[in-house]
Each structure stands twice: as structure tokens, then as C-alpha cells.
Design an enzyme around this catalytic site. Structure first.
Site, PDB file in Angstrom:
ATOM      1  N   GLN A   1      40.702 -34.550  -6.374  1.00 49.42           N
ATOM      2  CA  GLN A   1      41.319 -33.568  -7.253  1.00 49.42           C
ATOM      3  C   GLN A   1      42.717 -34.039  -7.633  1.00 49.42           C
ATOM      4  O   GLN A   1      43.511 -34.368  -6.747  1.00 49.42           O
ATOM      5  CB  GLN A   1      41.384 -32.232  -6.503  1.00 49.42           C
ATOM      6  CG  GLN A   1      42.197 -31.158  -7.183  1.00 49.42           C
ATOM      7  CD  GLN A   1      42.298 -29.912  -6.308  1.00 49.42           C
ATOM      8  OE1 GLN A   1      41.378 -29.132  -6.220  1.00 49.42           O
ATOM      9  NE2 GLN A   1      43.422 -29.755  -5.636  1.00 49.42           N
TER      10      GLN A   1
ATOM     11  N   SER B   1      48.193 -31.402  -8.145  1.00 45.48           N
ATOM     12  CA  SER B   1      49.623 -31.348  -7.799  1.00 45.48           C
ATOM     13  C   SER B   1      50.390 -32.553  -8.322  1.00 45.48           C
ATOM     14  O   SER B   1      49.825 -33.637  -8.471  1.00 45.48           O
ATOM     15  CB  SER B   1      49.796 -31.310  -6.278  1.00 45.48           C
ATOM     16  OG  SER B   1      49.218 -30.161  -5.753  1.00 45.48           O
TER      17      SER B   1
ATOM     18  N   SER C   1      43.830 -36.321  -1.635  1.00 46.05           N
ATOM     19  CA  SER C   1      43.009 -36.869  -0.559  1.00 46.05           C
ATOM     20  C   SER C   1      41.759 -37.479  -1.164  1.00 46.05           C
ATOM     21  O   SER C   1      41.265 -37.014  -2.196  1.00 46.05           O
ATOM     22  CB  SER C   1      42.655 -35.798   0.475  1.00 46.05           C
ATOM     23  OG  SER C   1      42.130 -34.669  -0.148  1.00 46.05           O
TER      24      SER C   1
ATOM     25  N   GLU D   1      36.050 -21.728  -4.017  1.00 45.71           N
ATOM     26  CA  GLU D   1      36.485 -22.280  -2.736  1.00 45.71           C
ATOM     27  C   GLU D   1      36.690 -21.152  -1.734  1.00 45.71           C
ATOM     28  O   GLU D   1      36.307 -21.257  -0.582  1.00 45.71           O
ATOM     29  CB  GLU D   1      37.789 -23.050  -2.944  1.00 45.71           C
ATOM     30  CG  GLU D   1      38.151 -23.926  -1.788  1.00 45.71           C
ATOM     31  CD  GLU D   1      39.381 -24.778  -2.101  1.00 45.71           C
ATOM     32  OE1 GLU D   1      39.572 -25.757  -1.408  1.00 45.71           O
ATOM     33  OE2 GLU D   1      40.126 -24.445  -3.038  1.00 45.71           O
TER      34      GLU D   1
ATOM     35  N   GLU E   1      54.737 -19.056   1.919  1.00 47.76           N
ATOM     36  CA  GLU E   1      55.574 -18.226   1.050  1.00 47.76           C
ATOM     37  C   GLU E   1      54.774 -17.750  -0.160  1.00 47.76           C
ATOM     38  O   GLU E   1      54.841 -16.582  -0.552  1.00 47.76           O
ATOM     39  CB  GLU E   1      56.807 -19.018   0.603  1.00 47.76           C
ATOM     40  CG  GLU E   1      57.837 -19.271   1.710  1.00 47.76           C
ATOM     41  CD  GLU E   1      57.377 -20.269   2.762  1.00 47.76           C
ATOM     42  OE1 GLU E   1      56.480 -21.090   2.463  1.00 47.76           O
ATOM     43  OE2 GLU E   1      57.891 -20.218   3.893  1.00 47.76           O
TER      44      GLU E   1
END
Lengths: 389, 402
Positions: free
Chosen positions: B122, B125, B157, B240, B372
Site C-alpha cells: 500500500q 502515507s 511494508s 479492514e 491521538e
């Protein structure tokens, strides 16, 4: 019986009904009136819960005049009472005396007391000797002697929940043979009580002195220890469920407050310092709910999903932490209002404090878990492997 | 003469049919004696990979709740938990492909994904877009029948062994950030794709950085409309989360199991203070486990509550607390490490497995949404608290401070 954690339609409907009745008949204004009264509750309202709403007999077998619906619906009632801070002998009558009476092998005794308790007419409580929240016959403080006139009891009882309003006091007492369970009627000869001024005015306690007080044997030395142990376990699980009810209510009230309280031009709930604390509160109450209802399911009849002692200790430990923590947060997040007498948080904070130290403090229950999990594992590891010959 | 009602052909597969299909596969292709790809290929052809998918795409249009039944039969026969064959492929890619790719393209991609022959990663990010994923800056510019992509991705990953990637890129910087993203499938063998290992604090390189330098992607590998990438990506995140609900944990397993075992194995290190601390961690772990269990029951009985939203947050912080205990319990031994070699097998095993897990646990409150962000999500979506005032949601992405 339903699968663990499966709250079916009947349970959902029961919860809604009890919640609505509490909102209409026992709103906070009623709670405040009752908690400032001498008795601490309104017996007429208690009778209406029993007869009109009819929710005190859910866990009582049908053969004893109840609904035979099991412990889960009974727990839901106790949870909603905890949410509404209903003033009345919930702890003494519904949590302690009821499971003790159900477990009595003596059918006559069950018949004599259960119908009245279910109807809300008769109030009973149990003065069980406990150590760290676990029933312990060695801790009994009353002794029983038998004579031509029957049994009499002598001794003292401390911190009896709902003692002052009880018509029937269930007292475990030492005999020559061991520990038996007795019923003592209000006003019996030689029975004196002192009402204690509790921090939580919605939960009353009394101390008793018994001097050759006549009593009725309701469970002999063979049956009584199991009856008392069962009652204490069930009461502790139900108390945990009640803590969940109060915690959830305080979360709801607090979230509502921070959604509407405007400072710096926006609702304070938008600020992460506030929002994140609310998220923590939700996390705590959900975990407490899981642990508390797990204990209820574990104690329900025929269920063998867990070691009941461990499930109960876990429930009370988690729920005690959650309820105290959430009510502290409720005071904080209400700001100055949280510290006033008029604000709701103070009532729940005091209830949380009372519940924390009743039927085993949170830390005592952690100790019980340590004993049942860690010490057991260590002991098992120290047993030498059997050698093959 | 048999009367065969036509409805029989259309019947939705039930548990018995799934079970029979699964048993047939593991009988004919015994796990352990046939190659994994053969086993998983047969599994796919029998419609057992994603039972709720259409026939021919690894499914049999059965109710999704029957998937755990099939997976259990696979495991009991000595086969793998299927998702481990291609974690990201199973976890987030397959559902997206089924929903957004053409049937032909889906058929081409899904079988090698299911067998593990073609791994997936994926590319979401970026160094400048972590929690604020919608602010990402990798650009895709239309060129002929395709797109020219430039940018840098991070925390990928499996990228070093992946044949394919799902990629989010910015196709329009002149609209607010959530509206200018598009979702692509990227062939990792394309020219201009440069995968570099990213070494994490455990010493290992479990993740990668991926540099995209003038990479060309055909428009046929776009999933969903141009500008709808955020929506497409979120639909798979929901997948997911649902799949998380299928996991069942046993009491005393995972981190707390490590801690209790350590306690039993090192009597000399025991003390009353540590005993209380461990007991409190056991209590938290068990309440957490029961909450997962309750969420699972709620999901199967159709009343999804807030339980699933909080388990990620609670679980990650708990894992950290448990390994913090372990290190202190190990005392001086807790400060030792066997190796920081980048090619260490994993972040769990070895003579200092506990220390490894302790180090790895720092990632649990970061990956998959920081604690957070999770608290914001719980506060806003579950408790319905208002959002903080923001200055980035309505202005063009180009004008948002970076």
C-alpha cells in the site's frame, strides 16, 4: 439461555421500560428528596417498582413465584437503577438477599420471603461476613445458640447495607457445628441498630447489636456456606453492573455538557484536551461493561464459561476503576458546576466512592485476581512433573 | 423423472455448502504436502478465498459471516490462516478491486493475489502526510492514456517483495484536499519505482520508502473516478475494520501471556509491587479481550456498538504497558539485546524476544491511526463531539500551509 453478550430483543425492551419508568418516577429531583429523608428512600415508590413495574422477580424461578428469566435481565434492572441512582434497598434486597433466598434449600423459607420481596412489600438484607470481598465463614461476628424456645443470636454486625429499612435481616452465625443462616425480624427482642451517616446519602448502612435475639434457621451448616458464597458473588457482580450503569450515565451527561458549553467561541468538546478525556471515559465504561456482564453470564445457572470467583473479581476491579475514574472526569469536565451541590456529578462521584469500597474494594479485587491467576500459575509450575516408572 | 425446481440453482450457499467445499479442497490438496500456491489456488477456484465474492473471483456469493468457518477448516487441516499469505492483498486490496476494477482486470489480479504469487503493498502515507493522509503531495498528471506520477511514499511494508501496489496520488491540487485524490493500481516493476528499506527503531527494516520518479500508470489501472480516491480508500478501510472482527483471542494469549510466563519463569525477580502491577495489567487485558468478544457478538447479531472503535486504541496502549512491565521485571537483563541486524527474522523471536517486542510495541500506538487520531475518531464519530476548528477543509489543497 442466550449466548454470552447476546442482548436479545426482550432485554432491550426491558431496559427501555425500566429506564423510562426511572426517568418518570425517579428523576434526580426525586432522588434528592429521598436521599435527604430519614429512611433514605420512599417505600411506596419501591413497592411500585416491585408491583407496577414488576421487575424484582426476574431472576426468581417460576416455582418460587418469579419469572424464571435468569440473572441477565435482573442485572439489567440493577444497571438501570444504578444509572438513575434509584434510592432504595437495591444493594441489600436485590443484590444480596434475593440470591441468598433463591439459593435456600428450605422451600418454606423461600415461600415465606420471596413473594413479598418480589412485590416490593418486604425488604430483606444479608449481613455476609467477607474478607477482601469474598465470603469467609471465619469472619462471622454473630453466634447462635439453640434452646427450648428455638434459636437466639448474639453479636454485632457492621456496615449492613440497607439495614435500617430491612424487615428481615439474614444473618450468618456460628453454631456448634459450623456456620448457619438465620432470619431475624425487625423489632425482634434484643435487636438494636444504629443508622450510619453515609457519604453517599442514596446508599444507607446500619450497624446491629444482637443480644439473645430470637431467629429462624433458614439454612443449616451444610447449606449455609454455599448459599452465602453464592449470594456474595452474585451481589458483587450486580454491584459491578450497577457501577457500569452509573458510569455510562455520567459519560452521557458529561458529553452532553461539553457539546453545549461554549468557551473561546466554540463548544469545549471540540478541544482535544476535553475530547480525548471523553474518549478515555468511553473506553473505560465499555471495558467495565464487558467484564461486569461476563461475570453475570458466568454466574447464570448451568453456565460454565468461567471460574465464577475470577469473573466476579475481574468485574468488580474493572467497574470500580471505571466508575470512580469517570465520575472524577465528570466533575472536572463540568468545570465549576461539577463542584456544586446542585450539579449531578457530585451524586455519582459519591456513589462511585461507596461502590468502590463495598463488597471488596477495587484493589482488594485486584489482589483476588493476583491470587487466582498469578499465584495459581506459580503453584502449578512448582508441582514436580510426575515421573514415569 | 426428478422435478428439480429452478430455485435450487440460485440458492445462496449456506454453512453446509461452504464446509463441504472447504473440506473437499483440503482433502484433495493436503496442506503441507502440496505447494502453498496450489493449495491456495484450489481454495480460490472453489470460491473459498472470499466467500462473499462473485463466482470466478474467489467467492461463491455466500454470506460473509461464513468466512471464519472456511478459514477454520483450512487451519485445522494444517493450512495457513489464509490472510497471512498476502496480508495487505487480503486486508484492503481485494475488496477494492472487486468493487472498482473491471471484471476482466479483477480476474487477472485476484487469483495470483489469493495464492500469494503476487504480493501487494500500500502506497498511502508520505513523509508530509501521516495522520493527515488527505494532505498527501504525490502528484499524478494526465499524459496520453495514462498518468505520470512523482512523489515519495513511506511506511510501505512488503514493498520490496510486492508485484503490485495500491496508490493514492493527487490529481487536482486546485480543489480542497479530500476532493483532489485518485486511487491507482501500480505495477511495482514499472520504471521509476525505487524501493529503499526503512530501518525502524528495532533495527530491522520491516518497512520501506518508495520513490516514484516519472512513473507511468495506464488509465486502465485507475480505480474509481478521478478525484474520488479518498472515498475509494475509505471504503477499503471499512473492509479492514470488519475483517478485524473475525479474530478471536484466547484468555492469557498475546502480550499478557508473555508477561505471566515471564513471571512464572523468574521467581527471583518477583516482588509484591510487581505482582500488583502485573495483576492490574492482567485485569485490563482480560477486560479488553472480553470487549473484543462482545464486539464480535454484537457484529454477528447485527447491532454494532462502539466496542470495535475502542479496541484498537485500548489494545495498543495495553500492549505497550505490558511490555514496559516485562522490561522492568527482567531488571538488568531487560537492558540487553541480541542484535540490531536489519535482517533479523522478525520483531518477536530470538533470545531477547521480550526486548524486541518491547521495542516493536512503540509502533502500535502509531500505525493504523495514532492514539491521538483514534481519540478524535471516538470523540467525533462515536460521542458526536464537534470537530476542532480547521483551516484546511474548504480551501484548495495548493493553499493549505505545509
Amino acid at each position: 439461555m442466550t449466548q454470552e453478550f447476546e442482548f436479545g430483543e426482550e432485554i432491550v425492551a426491558l431496559r427501555a421500560m425500566v429506564r423510562e419508568f426511572c426517568a418518570e418516577q425517579a428523576p434526580e429531583s426525586t432522588v434528592r428528596t429521598a436521599m435527604e429523608s430519614e429512611l433514605g428512600h420512599d417505600p411506596a415508590l419501591w413497592r411500585r417498582f416491585g408491583s407496577e413495574l414488576g421487575v424484582f422477580g426476574l431472576a426468581v424461578p417460576e416455582s418460587d413465584g418469579g419469572d424464571g428469566a435468569g440473572l441477565v435481565p435482573h442485572a439489567v434492572v440493577v444497571e438501570e437503577f444504578g444509572a438513575a441512582l434509584v434510592c432504595g434497598p437495591t444493594l441489600g434486597a436485590l443484590c444480596l438477599a434475593l440470591p441468598a433466598l433463591i439459593a435456600l434449600p428450605d422451600a418454606q423459607a423461600r415461600q415465606d420471603y420471596l413473594p413479598g420481596l418480589i412485590a416490593g412489600e418486604l425488604i430483606a438484607t444479608l449481613a455476609a461476613p467477607t474478607v477482601h470481598g469474598v465470603f469467609d465463614p471465619e469472619a462471622a461476628t454473630v453466634s447462635a445458640t439453640t434452646g427450648p424456645g428455638g434459636w437466639t443470636l448474639s453479636g454485632g454486625l457492621a456496615h449492613v447495607p440497607d439495614g435500617a429499612s430491612a424487615d428481615i435481616l439474614l444473618v450468618p452465625a456460628r453454631t456448634q457445628e459450623g456456620l448457619a443462616l438465620f432470619a431475624v425480624e425487625r423489632g425482634a427482642a434484643g435487636l438494636a441498630h444504629t443508622d450510619l451517616f453515609t457519604m453517599d446519602r442514596t446508599r444507607r448502612q446500619a450497624t446491629f447489636e444482637l443480644a439473645d435475639t430470637p431467629a429462624r434457621l433458614v439454612a443449616d451448616e451444610v447449606a449455609a456456606p454455599a448459599v452465602c458464597a453464592r449470594a456474595v458473588r452474585v451481589a458483587t457482580a450486580l454491584l459491578a453492573v450497577s457501577q457500569v450503569g452509573g458510569a455510562q450515565r455520567m459519560l452521557d451527561v458529561t458529553v452532553q455538557h461539553v457539546r453545549t458549553r461554549i468557551q473561546f467561541g466554540q463548544a469545549v468538546g471540540a478541544f482535544q484536551a476535553v475530547k480525548h478525556r471523553c474518549a478515555n471515559m468511553l473506553m473505560e465504561v465499555e471495558q467495565a461493561r464487558s467484564a461486569a456482564y461476563h461475570a453475570v453470564w458466568a454466574l447464570d445457572s448451568d453456565s460454565e464459561i468461567d471460574d465464577p470467583d475470577l469473573a466476579v473479581a475481574l468485574a468488580k476491579a474493572v467497574a470500580s476503576d471505571a466508575f470512580t475514574s469517570i465520575t472524577r472526569a465528570a466533575i472536572q469536565l463540568h468545570g465549576g458546576i461539577g463542584f456544586t451541590w446542585e450539579g449531578s456529578p457530585q451524586l455519582y462521584f459519591k456513589r462511585a466512592t461507596a461502590d468502590l469500597v463495598t463488597l471488596g474494594t477495587g484493589t482488594e479485587q485486584v489482589e483476588n485476581v493476583a491470587r487466582l491467576v498469578l499465584d495459581r500459575r506459580v503453584a502449578a509450575a512448582n508441582v514436580p512433573e510426575p515421573t514415569l516408572t | 423423472m426428478f422435478y428439480m425446481p429452478s430455485i435450487a440453482v440460485q440458492t445462496t450457499p449456506d454453512a453446509a455448502m461452504v464446509e463441504q467445499a472447504a473440506r473437499t479442497v483440503v482433502t484433495r490438496h493436503p496442506p503441507g504436502s502440496v505447494p502453498l500456491t496450489e493449495l491456495m489456488g484450489a481454495w480460490y477456484d472453489a470460491g473459498l478465498t472470499w466467500v462473499h465474492f462473485p463466482q470466478g473471483l474467489g467467492g461463491m456469493e455466500a454470506p460473509r459471516q461464513l468466512q471464519p468457518l472456511a478459514n477454520r477448516i483450512m487451519r485445522e487441516a494444517g493450512g495457513p490462516e489464509p490472510r497471512t499469505v498476502n496480508t495487505i492483498g487480503y486486508g484492503i486490496v481485494a475488496g477494492t478491486i472487486r468493487r472498482y476494477a473491471s471484471p476482466e482486470f479483477a480476474a487477472q489480479l485476484l487469483r495470483p493475489l489469493a495464492t500469494g504469487e503476487e504480493k501487494w503493498c500500500q502506497l498511502f502515507s508520505e513523509p508530509g502526510a501521516g495522520s493527515d493522509l488527505a494532505g498527501l503531495a504525490t502528484r499524478a498528471v494526465r499524459e496520453g492514456d495514462g498518468w505520470r506520477v512523482n512523489g515519495q511514499k513511506v511506511w510501505n511494508s512488503l514493498a520490496h517483495i510486492s508485484r503490485w501496489a495500491v496508490l493514492l496520488a493527487r490529481t487536482d491540487p486546485d480543489v480542497p484536499k479530500h476532493k483532489g485524490l485518485t486511487y491507482f493500481i501500480l505495477d511495482m516493476h514499472s520504471p521509476g519505482v525505487d524501493v529503499r528499506p526503512l530501518r525502524q527503531l528495532t533495527g530491522r527494516a520491516q518497512f520501506n520508502e518508495v520513490f516514484l520518479d516519472d512513473v507511468l500508470i495506464p488509465d486502465t489501472q485507475r480505480l474509481g473516478d478521478v478525484g474520488s480516491g479518498w472515498f475509494v480508500a475509505n471504503s477499503t478501510l471499512a473492509d479492514e475494520r470488519t475483517s478485524l472482527g473475525e479474530r478471536v483471542v484466547a484468555r492469557g494469549s498475546g502480550a499478557i501471556g508473555d508477561a505471566v510466563q515471564l513471571w512464572v519463569d523468574h521467581p527471583a525477580n518477583q516482588s509484591p509491587a510487581l505482582r500488583e502491577r502485573l495483576a492490574r495489567l492482567w485485569v485490563r487485558s482480560e477486560a479488553h479481550r472480553l470487549t473484543i468478544e462482545r464486539a464480535r457478538i454484537a457484529a454477528t447479531t447485527g447491532t454494532v456498538g462502539p466496542e470495535s472503535a475502542i479496541t484498537k486504541l485500548a489494545g495498543s496502549e495495553l500492549t505497550q504497558a505490558v511490555y514496559e512491565f516485562c522490561i522492568e521485571f527482567l531488571a538488568a537483563q531487560g537492558a540487553l539485546m541480541d542484535t540490531y541486524a536489519p535482517d533479523a527474522v522478525d520483531d518477536e523471536s530470538g533470545p531477547n524476544g521480550i526486548q524486541r517486542r518491547y521495542l516493536r510495541s512503540r509502533a502500535t500506538t502509531l500505525e493504523g491511526g495514532t492514539s491521538e487520531i483514534m481519540r478524535n475518531v471516538i470523540g467525533e464519530r462515536v460521542l458526536k463531539l464537534p470537530q476542532e476548528l480547521r483551516n484546511d477543509k474548504t480551501v484548495p489543497w495548493r493553499d493549505v500551509p505545509r
